[in-house]
Design a protein around this motif. Structure first.
Motif, short mmCIF file in Angstrom:
data_model
loop_
_atom_site.label_atom_id
_atom_site.label_comp_id
_atom_site.label_asym_id
_atom_site.label_seq_id
_atom_site.Cartn_x
_atom_site.Cartn_y
_atom_site.Cartn_z
N MET A 158 0.71 -1.26 -0.03
CA MET A 158 0.08 0.04 -0.01
C MET A 158 1.01 1.27 0.10
O MET A 158 0.49 2.23 -0.71
N THR A 159 1.83 1.21 0.87
CA THR A 159 2.77 2.38 0.85
C THR A 159 3.26 2.70 -0.47
O THR A 159 3.49 3.79 -1.10
N ALA A 160 3.83 1.71 -1.54
CA ALA A 160 4.60 1.65 -2.69
C ALA A 160 3.48 2.39 -3.56
O ALA A 160 3.73 3.16 -4.27
N LEU A 161 2.38 1.76 -3.66
CA LEU A 161 1.24 2.50 -4.55
C LEU A 161 1.02 3.86 -4.16
O LEU A 161 0.83 4.65 -4.96
N HIS A 162 0.84 4.14 -3.03
CA HIS A 162 0.57 5.62 -2.52
C HIS A 162 1.62 6.41 -2.91
O HIS A 162 1.30 7.45 -3.21
N GLN A 163 2.91 6.00 -2.91
CA GLN A 163 3.98 7.11 -3.23
C GLN A 163 4.30 6.87 -4.76
O GLN A 163 4.86 8.06 -5.29
N GLU A 164 3.79 5.99 -5.46
CA GLU A 164 4.14 5.74 -6.82
C GLU A 164 3.00 6.16 -7.92
O GLU A 164 3.40 6.71 -9.01
N ILE A 165 1.91 6.06 -7.56
CA ILE A 165 0.56 6.24 -8.51
C ILE A 165 -0.09 7.54 -8.15
O ILE A 165 -0.49 7.88 -7.14
N PRO A 166 -0.21 8.35 -9.27
CA PRO A 166 -1.08 9.57 -8.88
C PRO A 166 -2.21 9.39 -8.76
O PRO A 166 -3.17 8.28 -8.91
N GLU A 167 -2.71 10.34 -7.78
CA GLU A 167 -4.07 10.23 -7.09
C GLU A 167 -5.11 9.90 -8.03
O GLU A 167 -6.24 9.05 -7.78
#
Length: 432
Positions: free
Chosen positions: A336-345
């Motif tokens: 979840m942390t990786a997706l949060h920091q890598e994927i635009p909102e």
């Protein structure tokens, strides 16, 4: 905006916003009901005279529409207010479980009826899951996002722990129908909570080229990141065999060797306790190489299938369930942390949909084939095969360089603004 206003804002300090609190409360309620319902649906089929193949068919009926509608659900959630998508999906789940419960309580539900109602539940989940993940990630900001995700998952898994243990006990005491009724009530309460979510902080979506264009844009975002699709392929296989073990073989082993629904519910409860312990660990531990640490912790997911294959005593099964649950939660928070920091909102729900789609794509097939595989190979050999596949695919994904090298970000994504205090800025990813 004052500091007091910021603490009440949906985009206030990580883990303290109103949306975050509502999402966490609703997830607790939902997981209390759903984890018990998972046990109840399997035993409802068995008590109606079904066998392992029938249990697999009902499980597959839920997962198939989930696979079919996920990508559409992701596109819808990035177009419409996510909380409205979530509430509508909860209403569908509430209705389907209520009818399922009524049929079971009335006596002798037919297989096609249970499959149809499970399919309606899976359809609701297909629209709910991408919206929920996008909503959660947009409600959390800052370098403490990992801790916020860990706390959310700890609450959610803690509810799963209680739900599984209570559900198994209720199935044994009063039968599966009342457990399914309680799940329907839980969806009603959770949907009411989610109706109060605030999406005013999410920027309006730019007009696009239609639903198909949105799905394609999500695919480009997904396929352009080897770490993302590599791990999704890994879990496509791992989740398929785990789903077969949990939904088909587990109840059968419990019935034949462990004493029925109660011990199986206890074992699932220990898995839930392990996930709570793992989430608690992740509130303190911030592995620098997010996905490397998480992937190494997936290997113990092979242990429960092996314990069922023996079959191990209930105490041993509970111990390996606790261990695998605690370590796989390290992966869950890191992911979840990786997706949060890598994927635009604005693309979170569509990417989440591809994540979900790949992760569950093989589950209907695995659930439907679980009964025939047991007949052809024997239950023990089929379970050993589940363990072996998990080990093989987890080892294979470590060959992807980005899985080994993606690092926790240090620098902020957003400049300091009145709505994003300096200590709560969202970071960018290490792969840029």
């Amino acid at each position: 905006m004052t500091s007091a206003d910021a603490s009440d804002s949906p985009r206030g300090p990580a883990g303290t916003g109103r949306n975050y609190r509502l999402l966490t409360a609703a997830a607790v309620v939902t997981n209390l009901g759903s984890n018990g319902a998972l046990i109840a649906s399997a035993f409802a089929v068995l008590e109606a005279g079904g066998d392992g193949g029938d249990v697999g068919l009902v499980a597959a009926a839920r997962t198939l529409p989930l696979v079919v509608f996920l990508l559409i659900g992701g596109a819808v959630a990035d177009r419409l207010p996510r909380h409205r998508v979530m509430v509508t999906a909860n209403a569908l789940n509430c209705l389907s479980q209520a009818v399922f419960a009524a049929l079971v309580l009335a006596g002798h539900p037919r297989l096609w009826q249970m499959m149809l109602l499970s399919a309606l539940g899976g359809t609701g989940q297909a629209f709910f899951s991408p919206a929920a993940e996008g909503m959660l990630m947009s409600s959390v900001t800052g370098e403490q996002a990992g801790r916020a995700f860990a706390l959310f998952r700890m609450a959610m898994q803690g509810a799963g722990l209680g739900g599984a243990a209570l559900g198994g006990a209720m199935v044994a005491a009063v039968g599966p129908g009342w457990v399914l009724a309680a799940d329907a009530a839980a969806f009603a309460v959770a949907g009411s909570l989610r109706s109060f979510l605030d999406v005013s902080h999410i920027p309006p979506r730019e007009p696009g080229g239609g639903m198909i264009a949105d799905v394609r844009e999500g695919w480009r975002e997904f396929s352009g990141r080897p770490w993302l699709w590599g791990i999704v392929v890994q879990f496509s296989i791992a989740n398929a065999v785990l789903g077969a073990a949990d939904s088909v073989y587990g109840p059968l082993v419990a019935r034949d060797d462990l004493g029925g629904a109660g011990p199986w519910g206890l074992a699932l409860g220990f898995f839930g306790a392990g996930t709570v312990a793992g989430a608690l660990l992740m509130t303190r531990w911030k592995p620098r190489r997010l996905l490397l640490a998480g992937t190494l912790c997936v290997f113990p997911m092979a242990l429960p299938s092996a314990a069922l294959a023996i079959p191990a005593p209930v105490g041993v099964l509970c111990a390996v369930m606790f261990l695998s649950g605690s370590l796989v939660e390290v992966f869950g928070v890191s992911w979840m942390t990786a997706l949060h920091q890598e994927i635009p909102e604005e693309k979170l729900s569509r990417v989440s949909a591809y994540d979900w789609f790949g992760s569950i794509a093989l589950m209907p097939l695995a659930a439907a084939l679980a009964g025939p595989a047991e007949a052809a190979l024997g239950r023990s050999a089929a379970l050993w095969g589940c363990s072996a596949l998990i080990v093989v695919v987890t080892a294979a994904v470590l060959a992807v360089p980005d899985v080994r090298n993606l690092r926790r970000a240090d620098r902020p994504l957003l400049p300091e603004t009145p709505d994003t205090p300096a200590d709560t800025e969202r970071p960018v990813g290490g792969l840029g």
